[in-house]
Write a protein that holds these residues in place. Sequence first.
Motif, PDB file in Angstrom:
ATOM      1  N   GLU A 100       0.835  -1.202   0.000  1.00  0.00           N
ATOM      2  CA  GLU A 100       0.000   0.000   0.000  1.00  0.00           C
ATOM      3  C   GLU A 100       0.874   1.259   0.000  1.00  0.00           C
ATOM      4  O   GLU A 100       0.611   2.222  -0.734  1.00  0.00           O
ATOM      5  N   GLU A 101       1.927   1.242   0.794  1.00  0.00           N
ATOM      6  CA  GLU A 101       2.817   2.401   0.878  1.00  0.00           C
ATOM      7  C   GLU A 101       3.477   2.680  -0.476  1.00  0.00           C
ATOM      8  O   GLU A 101       3.541   3.830  -0.927  1.00  0.00           O
ATOM      9  N   GLY A 102       3.952   1.606  -1.122  1.00  0.00           N
ATOM     10  CA  GLY A 102       4.592   1.764  -2.429  1.00  0.00           C
ATOM     11  C   GLY A 102       3.609   2.260  -3.472  1.00  0.00           C
ATOM     12  O   GLY A 102       3.931   3.093  -4.326  1.00  0.00           O
ATOM     13  N   LEU A 103       2.389   1.748  -3.419  1.00  0.00           N
ATOM     14  CA  LEU A 103       1.366   2.170  -4.376  1.00  0.00           C
ATOM     15  C   LEU A 103       1.072   3.664  -4.218  1.00  0.00           C
ATOM     16  O   LEU A 103       0.999   4.406  -5.211  1.00  0.00           O
ATOM     17  N   CYS A 104       0.904   4.095  -2.980  1.00  0.00           N
ATOM     18  CA  CYS A 104       0.601   5.506  -2.742  1.00  0.00           C
ATOM     19  C   CYS A 104       1.764   6.394  -3.186  1.00  0.00           C
ATOM     20  O   CYS A 104       1.556   7.464  -3.772  1.00  0.00           O
TER      21      CYS A 104
ATOM     22  N   PHE B 106      -2.181  -0.844 -10.080  1.00  0.00           N
ATOM     23  CA  PHE B 106      -2.680   0.523 -10.300  1.00  0.00           C
ATOM     24  C   PHE B 106      -4.015   0.511 -11.038  1.00  0.00           C
ATOM     25  O   PHE B 106      -4.905   1.305 -10.733  1.00  0.00           O
ATOM     26  N   ALA B 107      -4.142  -0.378 -12.022  1.00  0.00           N
ATOM     27  CA  ALA B 107      -5.402  -0.440 -12.765  1.00  0.00           C
ATOM     28  C   ALA B 107      -6.554  -0.845 -11.851  1.00  0.00           C
ATOM     29  O   ALA B 107      -7.650  -0.276 -11.921  1.00  0.00           O
ATOM     30  N   ARG B 108      -6.315  -1.823 -11.000  1.00  0.00           N
ATOM     31  CA  ARG B 108      -7.389  -2.257 -10.094  1.00  0.00           C
ATOM     32  C   ARG B 108      -7.776  -1.130  -9.144  1.00  0.00           C
ATOM     33  O   ARG B 108      -8.954  -0.935  -8.833  1.00  0.00           O
TER      34      ARG B 108
END
Lengths: 522, 522
Positions: free
Chosen positions: B51-55, B342-344
Amino acid sequence: MADPDKSSVTSGARRPGSRGREDRRAARRKRAPPGAPFIQRKIGCFDILSEEGLCLIENNADQILKEVGMEFRGDPEILAIFRAAGADVSGERVRCEPGMCRSIIRKSAPRSFMQQARNPSNAVKLGDGATVLCPVFGPPFIHNLDEGRRYATLRDFENLVKIHHMLPYLHHSGGVVCEPVDLPANKRHLDMLYAHIRLSDRPFFGALIGSERANDSVAMAKILFGADYVENNCCLYAVSNTNAPLVLDSAMSGALKVYAAHGQAVAVTPWTLAGAMSPCTVAGTLAQVLAECLAGLALVQLIRPGAPCLMGSFASTLSMQSGAPTFGSPESGKMVLAAGQFARRLGVPFHTVGALTSSKIPDGQAEQESAYGLLMSVLAGANFINHATGWLEGGLVAGYEKTIIDADLCGNVQSFAEGIDLSGNAQALDAIREVGPGAHFLGSSHTLRNFETAMYRPAAADNNSYEQWLAEGGFDSAQRANSIWKRLLRDYEQPALDPAVDEALRDYIARRKASMPDQNYY
Amino acid sequence: MADPDKSSVTSGARRPGSRGREDRRAARRKRAPPGAPFIQRKIGCFDILSEEGLCLIENNADQILKEVGMEFRGDPEILAIFRAAGADVSGERVRCEPGMCRSIIRKSAPRSFMQQARNPSNAVKLGDGATVLCPVFGPPFIHNLDEGRRYATLRDFENLVKIHHMLPYLHHSGGVVCEPVDLPANKRHLDMLYAHIRLSDRPFFGALIGSERANDSVAMAKILFGADYVENNCCLYAVSNTNAPLVLDSAMSGALKVYAAHGQAVAVTPWTLAGAMSPCTVAGTLAQVLAECLAGLALVQLIRPGAPCLMGSFASTLSMQSGAPTFGSPESGKMVLAAGQFARRLGVPFHTVGALTSSKIPDGQAEQESAYGLLMSVLAGANFINHATGWLEGGLVAGYEKTIIDADLCGNVQSFAEGIDLSGNAQALDAIREVGPGAHFLGSSHTLRNFETAMYRPAAADNNSYEQWLAEGGFDSAQRANSIWKRLLRDYEQPALDPAVDEALRDYIARRKASMPDQNYY
């Protein structure tokens, strides 16, 4: 946002000099160098079964051990061990109440441990997010482009140990990298052990079959490492294959008992071809595999609580039309992913297999099946992957070129397992600001700072233009691999071995060989 | 435990007759038949970023769109659209506040939709756990063992459409399966569309470049499906490749506008070779890819809210030594897995690429890289996988044999994506009870009931013994694939097309061709 590696997200002002050096150092730190002793995973595992599915199959495994049981053939000592532990022993059949084996294993089996190497910097970790890649095991034949397929010799064995020693992304020297069939069957384990010890300084296998050869392995390890050291450290790795379904014979259990008693690693590994040695379904095979692992691992822990051990699974498939073994199948992928989950729930490291194929030559089929298998095992969180390189023809053949092509994928998965670098340097926001829309990054300062380590570089792959490829001979990957293994053999240098140790090993081998007549069968 | 498929875990008494039939029916139901219109995944996705990396990377993408922006070249209408939506437009540069594009997309983009086919049973689902596999797109050359490498022709195009139509594990007829360079560059899209419509009854692509050809695609779809139907259903699929970094040119945006306006699917797909068209790091490339997707997808939704669209990513790598494109790299694996996440999070289906390689021929390198790429895309949860078969030489070549070998892996991933069958039949506890320790399952009643559907059967793989393989010619997988594509072409039957529709299509094409002079450039 205290992490300096992330500060470029928020900091407007930059100190290029100091940041540049820091970023370069960070980039080097983040990238495990070629020759890392093992892969330390920063990625997760792929879970294919839900909690409900896991419980269902664990219950089935318990049911199998209770109702059907497992046979330990030709070894009354094992029957006594299980009887003393509370199992229901009838003839050679051992039946266990649900939960009994799991509780024995969980009580004392280590979650992770090190296997030592004579070069201490090559010691490998088993468990705890580590993955160790190991060459093919067992083929009586070799294949290379110069000679085709023929029986393997000690010369091939030594060549393959040397080649693997030179491959930076392999971690383990292995065991029977091929069967040196020019040597007597009952003595060749001594030559193989000596070749691993002398020609590589990575960890290696003990002999798998029979207590006598296992004792030879322990004796030679004690010469190399010292007797006390071996009793207190894992210096040998062994696989104990069950005779699926639900049998462990005395050849396998004999070696298992020796290694367990000496605190050496045992990977209890049911080898199944689903449809022949287990049901032709994934869920059925998994329950049987887990049952066999539970019984075998409980035995290890009953022999010596705390002995290092791994749950293994070598679950392949069968052509239901011809009866031929098949590899890289979707069913094998599902089975290895689920088996990894069971091992994690059991709390022991997970052993499995890698780049398998039924192809006879290093062609498209070979690499499609091999890449599939190795990737699934990595995604399954495997801690030890046997047969990561070289396997051809259902394991009958060790391929010289196949070894080199597979090693490219070994390097790939090492880099993949490092996950995504999220340092400020890797985020590269300044590079995007500097280059802007429509330009290119080839000459950007970020690229110039990072290009040396930015991308993994496979050895046997050709990425050049068609014209350049054609000018260089128009070779396929096997032909390029042929040049590579020959170069590795030319460049090979033997790691120095203490002459006194060498002398003692030679003396032990000579005495053991003189003590028995040659036999050409096991 | 109400599920009858699981009752054998707990039920002691069994009714073999009724259960046997039920289990057989269950086994048939669980196994998607060859020819399923798309893969309906029962497995999860592999998340590589926390989650941290995605944000972190989502924030970086927002930062890029705010600070650097994206250029829409040669199309004032697009600039006006963005200005009206609140973006900061300066020259051709469009800058957006953080969150603006994401909020436009989330407001109206569908999470999943169907693309129709003239055979309604071949309609494909995009999104919602579906995966659609599609042939290679774009190569000007073909390769086969008989002729080697040469420029492609319309005959090749038709052959490849026919071969793919015969392959049960492909779902989409594709677009430019090869460039028919024997036809004028400005008219060949008409012949290609006609070939897809006539020779297959699966869904197909619209032309990607320029509004004129996109309009031709819509016109021909309206002849095939009816004008009203096309306006209200997705009948065409198109990719809009950004010109990374951070540019969309009018050739691409022209087609994008036509398809979006008509409610046809657009996959906004940055094509990047990390190190040239994006930073040489995974995290940097991902932020740029996401920024470009956000801008492109917002444009689609601003043109027609609710228009079907996909977030695409075609993120490959570069040899930092030679500058050559590389495929199947660990960096590409990481990028596709993260892009899927990212798409999801964005709530749109995910489009990406499959079996890529820089090899010139269908050898070991080709399949190692291709298997790696296709598996990563499947694990990334891709909803549409372009180039799932046939790609060679960095996309310059469509391989006949490569198509067949890759198709084996397409079938494999379809079976893999079904996950693990946990029915009573699949648990096979009775089989294990029946066979017992040390026997084999080959003749067990469970195996006899299940052997026909138990295992996936690839077509080009050879699993026979060495001796049998040698007796049959000792062929490699490419040579076997050569026989297979020829057999498929011999066995091919054209799906019937309404003669009136056929006539109308021919008439449209003739009129369009007559309306302009031939050109040998786009």
